[in-house]
Motif scaffolding. Sequence first.
Motif, PDB file in Angstrom:
ATOM      1  N   SER A  30      -5.698   0.534  -3.096  1.00  0.00           N
ATOM      2  CA  SER A  30      -5.774  -0.882  -3.419  1.00  0.00           C
ATOM      3  C   SER A  30      -7.037  -1.494  -2.828  1.00  0.00           C
ATOM      4  N   VAL A  31      -8.162  -1.256  -3.483  1.00  0.00           N
ATOM      5  CA  VAL A  31      -9.412  -1.827  -3.012  1.00  0.00           C
ATOM      6  C   VAL A  31      -9.364  -3.340  -3.089  1.00  0.00           C
ATOM      7  N   ALA A  32      -8.637  -3.872  -4.080  1.00  0.00           N
ATOM      8  CA  ALA A  32      -8.521  -5.323  -4.205  1.00  0.00           C
ATOM      9  C   ALA A  32      -7.912  -5.934  -2.954  1.00  0.00           C
ATOM     10  N   MET A  33      -6.952  -5.251  -2.331  1.00  0.00           N
ATOM     11  CA  MET A  33      -6.330  -5.774  -1.124  1.00  0.00           C
ATOM     12  C   MET A  33      -7.283  -5.682   0.064  1.00  0.00           C
ATOM     13  N   LEU A  34      -8.093  -4.620   0.094  1.00  0.00           N
ATOM     14  CA  LEU A  34      -9.120  -4.525   1.118  1.00  0.00           C
ATOM     15  C   LEU A  34     -10.089  -5.695   0.989  1.00  0.00           C
ATOM     16  N   ASP A  35     -10.463  -6.009  -0.245  1.00  0.00           N
ATOM     17  CA  ASP A  35     -11.378  -7.125  -0.474  1.00  0.00           C
ATOM     18  C   ASP A  35     -10.741  -8.454  -0.073  1.00  0.00           C
ATOM     19  N   ALA A  36      -9.451  -8.613  -0.360  1.00  0.00           N
ATOM     20  CA  ALA A  36      -8.765  -9.858  -0.001  1.00  0.00           C
ATOM     21  C   ALA A  36      -8.758 -10.059   1.513  1.00  0.00           C
ATOM     22  N   THR A  37      -8.516  -8.986   2.242  1.00  0.00           N
ATOM     23  CA  THR A  37      -8.519  -9.093   3.700  1.00  0.00           C
ATOM     24  C   THR A  37      -9.920  -9.378   4.221  1.00  0.00           C
ATOM     25  N   ASP A  38     -10.907  -8.752   3.632  1.00  0.00           N
ATOM     26  CA  ASP A  38     -12.285  -9.018   4.035  1.00  0.00           C
ATOM     27  C   ASP A  38     -12.625 -10.496   3.823  1.00  0.00           C
ATOM     28  N   ARG A  39     -12.177 -11.040   2.718  1.00  0.00           N
ATOM     29  CA  ARG A  39     -12.483 -12.442   2.428  1.00  0.00           C
ATOM     30  C   ARG A  39     -11.851 -13.365   3.462  1.00  0.00           C
ATOM     31  N   VAL A  40     -10.613 -13.059   3.878  1.00  0.00           N
ATOM     32  CA  VAL A  40      -9.949 -13.865   4.897  1.00  0.00           C
ATOM     33  C   VAL A  40     -10.718 -13.795   6.212  1.00  0.00           C
ATOM     34  N   LEU A  41     -11.082 -12.584   6.626  1.00  0.00           N
ATOM     35  CA  LEU A  41     -11.772 -12.410   7.897  1.00  0.00           C
ATOM     36  C   LEU A  41     -13.186 -12.987   7.870  1.00  0.00           C
ATOM     37  N   ALA A  42     -13.794 -13.038   6.687  1.00  0.00           N
ATOM     38  CA  ALA A  42     -15.129 -13.615   6.560  1.00  0.00           C
ATOM     39  C   ALA A  42     -15.087 -15.135   6.482  1.00  0.00           C
ATOM     40  N   GLY A  43     -13.892 -15.701   6.393  1.00  0.00           N
ATOM     41  CA  GLY A  43     -13.773 -17.147   6.258  1.00  0.00           C
ATOM     42  C   GLY A  43     -14.089 -17.632   4.861  1.00  0.00           C
ATOM     43  N   GLY A  44     -13.899 -16.766   3.864  1.00  0.00           N
ATOM     44  CA  GLY A  44     -14.172 -17.133   2.482  1.00  0.00           C
ATOM     45  C   GLY A  44     -15.503 -16.595   2.005  1.00  0.00           C
ATOM     46  N   ASP A  45     -15.977 -17.150   0.892  1.00  0.00           N
ATOM     47  CA  ASP A  45     -17.217 -16.706   0.265  1.00  0.00           C
ATOM     48  C   ASP A  45     -18.365 -17.678   0.520  1.00  0.00           C
ATOM     49  N   HIS A  46     -18.322 -18.388   1.621  1.00  0.00           N
ATOM     50  CA  HIS A  46     -19.324 -19.420   1.881  1.00  0.00           C
ATOM     51  C   HIS A  46     -20.733 -18.864   2.034  1.00  0.00           C
TER      52      HIS A  46
END
Length: 326
Positions: A30-46
């Motif tokens: 589930s690469v999509a879930m890895l990406d979702a977690t990365d987005r949370v830890l990055a504080g979004g796509d700002h």
Amino acid sequence: MTVGAAVGLGLVTLGGLGLIGMRLVTRRGSVAMLDATDRVLAGGDHAIRLADTVQFGADPAQHLQLFVPTGRMLDPALTGRTLPLVLFIHGGGWASGNPGDYRFIARMIAPQGYAVALAGYRLHPAARYPHMLEDGAAAIGWLAAHAAALGGDATKIVLIGHSAGAYNAVMLGLDRRWVAAAGGHPRRVCGMVGLAGPYDFLPLDDHTTIATFGHVAELRETQPVHHVRGDAPPVLLIHGAADKRVRPRHSMALARALAGSGARSETHMLSGVGHEGLIMQFARPFVRDRRALSLVLNFLARVTAQPAESAAESMPASAAVQPARA
């Protein structure tokens, strides 16, 4: 525990148990879930901005997303400058994968001063060799024609791929005919990065390669090791020493062939890293092991510092395989 529960646990706790949950999810593909977690830890796509999303072919898989960094010092819309282009090609055994699930690559690389494109390609069983190369070349052709207006420097393109995507990236850089046929100016490719790629897999001995390449009359032509040339763009090969899916011998074989041709390349084996673990090093929280990311960023800085035609001068001649240190 279901996949959904594991993901939820990883997103909520982000601690030791959450890390275990994320490992469970990524092992299930589930690469999509890895990406979702990365987005949370990055504080979004700002830190990145979607400059464009396009279809470069009729098939739904033939799509591309182009990201640029934000901020007064980097955003091309504010600076008026173009940025070197990184084209990332996903893996998945030429049968699965969605470039939109790899936005973590853009979050990690674009803020370092690059325009990052995530490109898809037709997948098996609807497609087989050479469709993946035709589609990668078409993506490069689109970037060559349109990237400048969006902030990308189409005279400096680095191809990066993981697993099957590494095969695509390396083949597109070594065998000029595909990019040339798509109007992408192959000499503008100033480097290739192969992450755990298959480069020497004859005879065909598993269902994935048989399904994708078994119809080809001259199989030798499908192998990257047989397309090396001394004037190839610089190549960076990274492989996990513990990879059991695509064995390290693939990178070793290509490294030897590149060295024999006089091409500029470097090869690194990462101890304790498996197949999925290598791409996970580009997403939070796994980027705490910075070996792969540091190697890639250093390579990008070197090969994009000058025109693509002279990028090879920024690298030493092909050397022995190096263990990457933490």
